[in-house]
Design an enzyme around this catalytic site. Structure first.
Site, PDB file in Angstrom:
ATOM      1  N   ASP A   1       0.867  -1.159   0.000  1.00 49.62           N
ATOM      2  CA  ASP A   1       0.000   0.000   0.000  1.00 49.62           C
ATOM      3  C   ASP A   1       0.923   1.233   0.000  1.00 49.62           C
ATOM      4  O   ASP A   1       2.139   1.126   0.139  1.00 49.62           O
ATOM      5  CB  ASP A   1      -0.953  -0.019   1.212  1.00 49.62           C
ATOM      6  CG  ASP A   1      -2.197   0.841   0.953  1.00 49.62           C
ATOM      7  OD1 ASP A   1      -3.218   0.612   1.600  1.00 49.62           O
ATOM      8  OD2 ASP A   1      -2.122   1.737   0.077  1.00 49.62           O
TER       9      ASP A   1
HETATM   10  C1  GLC Z   1      -4.314   4.358  -0.268  1.00 49.31           C
HETATM   11  C2  GLC Z   1      -5.233   3.218   0.116  1.00 49.31           C
HETATM   12  C3  GLC Z   1      -5.354   2.141  -0.922  1.00 49.31           C
HETATM   13  C4  GLC Z   1      -5.247   2.759  -2.301  1.00 49.31           C
HETATM   14  C5  GLC Z   1      -3.840   3.292  -2.451  1.00 49.31           C
HETATM   15  C6  GLC Z   1      -3.620   3.988  -3.798  1.00 49.31           C
HETATM   16  O1  GLC Z   1      -3.541   4.717   0.816  1.00 49.31           O
HETATM   17  O2  GLC Z   1      -4.976   2.577   1.356  1.00 49.31           O
HETATM   18  O3  GLC Z   1      -6.606   1.488  -0.715  1.00 49.31           O
HETATM   19  O4  GLC Z   1      -5.517   1.788  -3.296  1.00 49.31           O
HETATM   20  O5  GLC Z   1      -3.492   4.185  -1.410  1.00 49.31           O
HETATM   21  O6  GLC Z   1      -4.424   5.117  -3.895  1.00 49.31           O
END
Ligand code: GLC
Length: 739
Positions: A283
């Protein structure tokens, strides 16, 4: 003869598939021999493009094209649009040394531009086909815009509605959550990789992100392996079994180990047990955050932990590109581990067909044809109607008559174009939104007088607008009150300590109720709300969640009976936040709640039942259930049991019913939940019509992790419950014998 032909066909298909896989692996082998270390690490590196969706990690913005040319970028997120992606892809496939195409990822959570209901709303439809269609259309639109990969479905089980991301998932139950996870993966990816109009899925956030203590986002998760496996892991497994191309590791720790650095999760479970052969993306900066967690002394150690655990791609963390060369020199990461991570990413790119067709039909023309067209708008209205849950309908005040003489429509969300899009609405546009006032105006007769007043804001203490709303309510035959949350009060980093209506909205509803005009409350929210006063006083309540661009039309369809509501809650509504976590599949304890006794598990200051239970939802008609009929009273561990129940529409309107099947394993080597959802079927019945609904309880559905964490069926007595929600059920019993 037919059997021979089929056998030949089957063998040739399998041979073709395996030869295709062999070809892919051979292509990867040859690429790996050609790739420099920088190019290999480049494949593991993902940068954010147009805008941030997390705290910025100081990404090198203006060097992107140079980095792409040097083969130092494997993927971008937040770069979308046919022109934008084409420009960057052209550099990769024409100017870089090995011409490895880029992968463009984006958070297509519930629509690209045609915004569908939030996932929690779609889960309320209990209609996997509808959910699959929603994902299918989202994929078509995203693919036309040059997006190859969505960071969805979010499949985190959530038992705590304070957690804002409950809005993005499918609620509290692993069986329903698994069905929705599989439907979304199939919707996004189609039946086989690389089909036109498909995009890669990414089951997230692996794992147990929804188990955050206190419902506080990113907070500590600590649970037994049994709960982890029996509740939280199942939807991810369903996504992997449905062919999910990628997995996203989660921010949280589980029992002291951050998921992004968990070999148990990312290698032992995901790859060795589940045989997942796609790739894992972290993430946003979750790799360097392991330093903040306190399991890595610095970014280099974070990078080492993550890659060795099985996190293949670094989303915006910048630590693989900075530290892997030195880690390899020091032998803290092996060449083999690096090559395996590169292989997984190249495998997915090859399966998607990116090498053969790096632009994948994305073009301004495709965008014009495939994005936000009439068919997609109609489809989202259909999914939205199915996602609405009727929570109360005293004296059948609903459906309203279109010929109603005077109707008041009030509340901060009655004529709002922004909030119905919900969190993570990406390219969804407020200008596309049909508000509740719009929808109702288009539905009622031309003689109907509609009166509107906002009354109050979503937040804040200003009650000056009450009087206007009260005065029009007094002049009306019925008043529709649209209240709830702002879109950004759920979703990421949006946990609430309270579950009441924000601001002065509850006082507003009380003021409208006091006029004596019949009141219908429409809720727009991203989580269960403890609307106890409203539930006790108001005639009708419609749970509309955030339904996307067709909100107003879908809500009007239900309010005026164009569509008979069929939704069921995928998550429990507590009476107060003090009851949380509250879920239907709880354990009995040694002193189960009994409000007539003192010494048992309860709160002394409130009823311990939920405000609205899991699986609950009313219709405009009534369904009558027979007692469940079992194919046997006793089965062995290896046998299945058939359960049949007759359901009859005894009302005056056609409608759909979600018939739910639960079990209870009464005695085990460990305690078992008092109920577990093990089947559901959504059926349509016209007045007077009766259908027999059949379920099969297989050994897999009866299995559990025993005292030694061994998966299987234990002998003993089971209850079977069948009904319209998790409380109003009819029961039967059966026995499982050893042999
Ligand atoms: C965010 C979220 C994740 C998302 C990613 C890209 O922090 O936790 O769900 O897909 O970043 O935007």
């Amino acid at each position: 003869m037919k059997k021979i032909i089929f056998a030949i066909f089957l063998c040739s298909t399998l041979l073709l598939a395996s030869s295709k896989d062999n070809t892919i692996e051979q292509k990867i082998d040859s690429l790996l021999t050609l790739m420099t270390l920088d190019e290999k690490i480049g494949q593991l590196t993902q940068y954010s493009g147009n805008y941030e969706t997390g705290p910025s990690a100081g990404t090198v913005k203006n060097e992107f094209q140079k980095l792409v040319k040097e083969g130092k970028v494997g993927s971008f997120l937040n770069v979308h649009g046919a022109t934008n992606t084409h420009e960057m892809q052209k550099i990769a496939v024409e100017q870089s040394r090995l011409k490895i195409p880029l992968l463009f990822g984006y958070d297509v959570i519930h629509g690209y531009r045609t915004t569908f209901p939030i996932p929690l709303a779609e889960a309320s439809s209990w209609d996997p086909q509808a959910v699959e269609k929603s994902a299918r259309i989202s994929a078509i639109e995203a693919a036309a815009a040059g997006v190859h990969w969505t960071f969805a479905p979010m499949v985190d089980i959530a038992r705590d509605p304070r957690w804002g991301r409950i809005a993005e998932g499918s609620g509290e139950d692993p069986y329903l959550g698994s069905a929705m996870a599989a439907a979304r993966v199939k919707g996004f990816q189609g039946n086989s990789y690389g089909e036109k109009g498909t995009i890669l899925s990414c089951a997230k956030h692996f794992a147990a992100y929804g188990g955050a203590e206190g419902g506080r986002d990113y907070n500590t998760v600590d649970m037994s392996e049994r709960t982890l496996r029996e509740i939280y892991l199942l939807p991810y497994k369903a996504a992997v079994d449905a062919g999910a191309a990628t997995i996203m590791s989660s921010f949280n720790e589980i029992a002291g180990v951050p998921s992004t650095g968990s070999k148990f999760l990312l290698t032992d479970v995901l790859r060795k047990e589940w045989h997942f052969d796609g790739f894992v993306v972290s993430d946003w900066t979750s790799i360097p955050e392991m330093h903040t967690h306190g399991v890595a002394a610095n970014d280099a150690e974070s990078a080492m932990l993550a890659l060795n655990a099985g996190t293949d791609m670094d989303m915006e963390g910048g630590v693989y590109r900075k530290h892997l060369p030195q880690l390899l020199k020091e032998g803290k990461v092996s060449e083999q581990t690096l090559n395996e991570a590169v292989r997984r990413i190249l495998r997915v790119k090859l399966r998607l067909g990116l090498f053969a067709d790096p632009y994948r039909n994305a073009s301004p023309e495709a965008e014009k044809k495939d994005i936000y067209n009439a068919a997609h708008i109609a489809a989202t209205r259909d999914v939205a109607r199915k996602s609405i849950v009727l929570l109360k309908n005293e004296k059948d005040i609903l459906p309203l008559k279109k010929e109603i003489k005077t109707l008041a429509v009030v509340g901060p969300l009655a004529n709002n174009t922004e909030e119905p899009l919900g969190p993570w609405h990406q390219q969804g546009r407020p200008s596309d939104v049909v508000t509740v006032l719009d929808g109702i105006t288009k539905t009622v007769s031309s003689d109907t007088k509609i009166l509107f007043a906002k009354g109050c804001d979503i937040v804040g203490n200003d009650t000056k607008g009450f009087d206007e709303a009260v005065s029009i309510a007094k002049k009306s035959d019925v008043v529709i009150v649209v209240v709830g949350e702002a879109a950004e009060m759920s979703g990421e980093a949006a946990s609430r300590s309270s579950l009441t209506l924000p601001g002065k909205q509850e006082k507003f509803v009380e003021a409208i109720q006091a006029t004596g005009t019949p009141v219908v409350v429409v809720l727009m929210n991203g989580r269960p709300l403890a609307v106890t006063w409203i539930a006790e006083h108001v005639s009708a309540i419609v749970e509309a969640w955030f339904l996307g661009v067709q909100s107003g039309n879908a809500i009007a369809d239900v309010l005026f009976g164009e569509y008979t509501p069929s939704g069921k809650l995928p998550v429990t509504f507590p009476r107060t936040v003090g009851q949380v976590p509250y879920y239907y599949n709880y354990k009995n304890t040694g002193r189960p709640m009994d409000e007539k006794q003192k010494y048992n598990s309860k709160y002394i200051d409130i009823s311990n039942t939920p405000l609205f239970p899991f699986g609950y939802g009313l219709s405009y008609t009534t369904f009558e259930y027979s007692s469940p009929r079992l194919s046997a009273s006793k089965i062995t561990k290896k046998e299945s049991l058939k359960v049949v129940v007759d359901v009859k529409n005894i009302g005056r309107r056609a409608g759909e019913e979600v018939v739910q099947l639960y079990i209870r394993d009464e005695y085990g080597s460990v305690t078992r939940p008092v109920k577990e959802l093990k089947g559901f079927q959504k059926i349509a019945l016209v007045p007077g019509e009766k259908k027999s609904v059949e379920f099969t309880l297989t050994p897999e559905l009866l299995s559990m992790y025993d005292i030694n964490m061994k998966w299987g069926v234990e002998a003993g007595t089971f209850k079977v419950y069948v009904g319209t929600n998790s409380v109003d059920v009819q029961e039967a019993s059966f026995e499982v014998s050893e042999l």
